[in-house]
Design a protein around this motif. Sequence first.
Motif, PDB file in Angstrom:
ATOM      1  N   THR A   1      -4.568   7.885 -16.810  1.00 34.44           N
ATOM      2  CA  THR A   1      -5.331   7.047 -15.574  1.00 34.44           C
ATOM      3  C   THR A   1      -4.772   5.922 -15.125  1.00 34.44           C
ATOM      4  O   THR A   1      -5.019   5.692 -13.887  1.00 34.44           O
ATOM      5  CB  THR A   1      -6.549   6.403 -16.617  1.00 34.44           C
ATOM      6  N   LEU A   2      -3.983   5.075 -15.970  1.00 31.21           N
ATOM      7  CA  LEU A   2      -3.418   4.077 -15.169  1.00 31.21           C
ATOM      8  C   LEU A   2      -2.327   4.673 -14.361  1.00 31.21           C
ATOM      9  O   LEU A   2      -2.079   4.033 -12.898  1.00 31.21           O
ATOM     10  CB  LEU A   2      -2.482   3.132 -16.476  1.00 31.21           C
ATOM     11  N   GLY A   3      -1.707   5.599 -14.431  1.00 32.08           N
ATOM     12  CA  GLY A   3      -0.795   6.311 -13.502  1.00 32.08           C
ATOM     13  C   GLY A   3      -1.417   6.473 -12.056  1.00 32.08           C
ATOM     14  O   GLY A   3      -0.870   6.527 -11.129  1.00 32.08           O
ATOM     15  N   LEU A   4      -2.664   7.084 -12.393  1.00 29.51           N
ATOM     16  CA  LEU A   4      -3.372   7.785 -11.153  1.00 29.51           C
ATOM     17  C   LEU A   4      -4.019   6.508 -10.192  1.00 29.51           C
ATOM     18  O   LEU A   4      -3.948   6.495  -9.134  1.00 29.51           O
ATOM     19  CB  LEU A   4      -4.813   8.265 -11.676  1.00 29.51           C
ATOM     20  N   ILE A   5      -3.755   5.169 -11.089  1.00 32.53           N
ATOM     21  CA  ILE A   5      -4.419   3.850 -10.269  1.00 32.53           C
ATOM     22  C   ILE A   5      -3.119   3.649  -9.315  1.00 32.53           C
ATOM     23  O   ILE A   5      -3.495   3.188  -8.210  1.00 32.53           O
ATOM     24  CB  ILE A   5      -4.724   2.942 -11.047  1.00 32.53           C
ATOM     25  N   PHE A   6      -2.056   3.598  -9.827  1.00 29.80           N
ATOM     26  CA  PHE A   6      -0.992   3.296  -8.658  1.00 29.80           C
ATOM     27  C   PHE A   6      -0.567   4.364  -7.944  1.00 29.80           C
ATOM     28  O   PHE A   6       0.132   4.093  -6.897  1.00 29.80           O
ATOM     29  CB  PHE A   6       0.310   3.097  -9.786  1.00 29.80           C
TER      30      PHE A   6
ATOM     31  N   PRO B   1      11.199   0.250  -8.882  1.00 30.01           N
ATOM     32  CA  PRO B   1      10.777   1.389  -8.014  1.00 30.01           C
ATOM     33  C   PRO B   1       9.748   2.307  -8.087  1.00 30.01           C
ATOM     34  O   PRO B   1       9.562   2.575  -9.218  1.00 30.01           O
ATOM     35  CB  PRO B   1      12.234   1.782  -7.808  1.00 30.01           C
ATOM     36  N   PRO B   2       9.287   2.660  -6.949  1.00 30.25           N
ATOM     37  CA  PRO B   2       8.125   3.628  -7.067  1.00 30.25           C
ATOM     38  C   PRO B   2       8.419   4.700  -8.001  1.00 30.25           C
ATOM     39  O   PRO B   2       7.489   5.276  -8.655  1.00 30.25           O
ATOM     40  CB  PRO B   2       7.729   3.984  -5.642  1.00 30.25           C
ATOM     41  N   GLU B   3       9.481   5.249  -7.869  1.00 29.37           N
ATOM     42  CA  GLU B   3      10.010   6.613  -8.557  1.00 29.37           C
ATOM     43  C   GLU B   3       9.973   6.145 -10.228  1.00 29.37           C
ATOM     44  O   GLU B   3       9.961   7.144 -10.934  1.00 29.37           O
ATOM     45  CB  GLU B   3      11.458   7.067  -8.296  1.00 29.37           C
ATOM     46  N   LYS B   4       9.806   5.203 -10.583  1.00 29.75           N
ATOM     47  CA  LYS B   4       9.840   4.574 -12.110  1.00 29.75           C
ATOM     48  C   LYS B   4       8.646   4.124 -12.291  1.00 29.75           C
ATOM     49  O   LYS B   4       8.366   3.659 -13.430  1.00 29.75           O
ATOM     50  CB  LYS B   4      10.846   3.469 -12.141  1.00 29.75           C
ATOM     51  N   ALA B   5       7.506   4.083 -11.480  1.00 29.01           N
ATOM     52  CA  ALA B   5       6.260   3.644 -11.677  1.00 29.01           C
ATOM     53  C   ALA B   5       5.340   4.406 -13.165  1.00 29.01           C
ATOM     54  O   ALA B   5       5.004   3.767 -13.751  1.00 29.01           O
ATOM     55  CB  ALA B   5       5.427   3.761 -10.653  1.00 29.01           C
TER      56      ALA B   5
END
Length: 414
Positions: A19-24, A283-287
Amino acid sequence: MIAWRAVLGVGGAMMLPSTLGLIFVLFADPKARGVAIGVWAGGISAGVALGPLLSGLLLEVFGWQATFLVAVPVMALVAIGAPLLLPEHKDPTAKIDLLSALLLVASLLAIIYGVKRFATQEPAGPSIGLLIAGALVGLWFVIRQLRATQPLLDVRLFANRTVSGALAVFLLSAAALGGVYSLFTQYLQQVQGLSPMQAGLSILPAAAVLIVVSTLSPMLARRFRPGNVIAVGLLTQVVGYILFTQLDAGTGLALVIASFVVTYPGVAPSMALTTDLVVSSVPPEKAGGASGLATTVNDLGISLGVAVIGSIGIAAYRSQISGSLPDGLPPEAAAAAETGIDGAIDAAGQLPGDIGEALTTAAQQAFTSGLKAAGITSAVIAAVAAIIAAVGLRHIRPTGQAHDDAEKEPAQES
């Protein structure tokens, strides 16, 4: 029971980072993302508030089995609705490193179990051995992550001072609250004499304030430095933990609830802001890895808090109860009382009036002294976390200023 609870834990651990990953993924704008995380944290707070209340009601009306069965339709709704309503986002190159997951679990279990053994006053040798074994397995896990091209947890992120500072604050604040929370719920039932449902109702006011503070924290961080907002929340917790040291077996329920209202919402800024700080600083790829690291640290903090601070509270209880048991107490009742307040209350219910009441009073006083010891420990931990937040995160500007600067740069380039 333990095995199936572990399965439930695995399922919950899979949902929270997702759920947290989807927010980002869904909220690229920092301002909107901050609000979304605040709502996310408020939703978790609402669940924490409603859980004890609903469980208490079910326990009184039905039985302990109902506290599990009631979740079945809720989870069925989530299982059906999530694939239909939530966008799909996955990394086709990602792989599951089962060995790393097992190493991490083995390390944490050995360390936490080793800490809890100290409170049982058993021989220290096995406990020390568990701690050493857990540390060695943890070292193996870290080395494996450093060598992996796609680590389960990217430990290299700790080199980022924002990430390391925010995670340290998150770990300490979760540990401070987790240890006291577990003892406080026991205090409400075993010392204050509340039923499970009444205990849930007593927690509700503090949880309601927590929901409000969780939602407001991202808004405050747009005007003030996030580190300062987090530090103020933690210092508020310090005051609450100190209030806990003033409680005793005869304290009125209104003061008990007021103390928790001061304490509980103080964790909201760290819960709502540190995750955003961690993920937005990489970086976005490490979010994805950063969000997983944040949720892992939170769970670790709560587990360590329950183990370490809970053990301190139990040790204080046992230290006092051993010298305050009433004369003429049967040996089996004395042994039960020394295991914990639950054993003391059960044993007291099987004894004649005067000696049973004396045992209950001694156990309640001893448990309150354990809660006070836990409160002092949590106050120190929260104070350290506040210092780290104010000093270690002072380089982070208010999110509103950072957002305005980001909007100005494209305009200047054009």
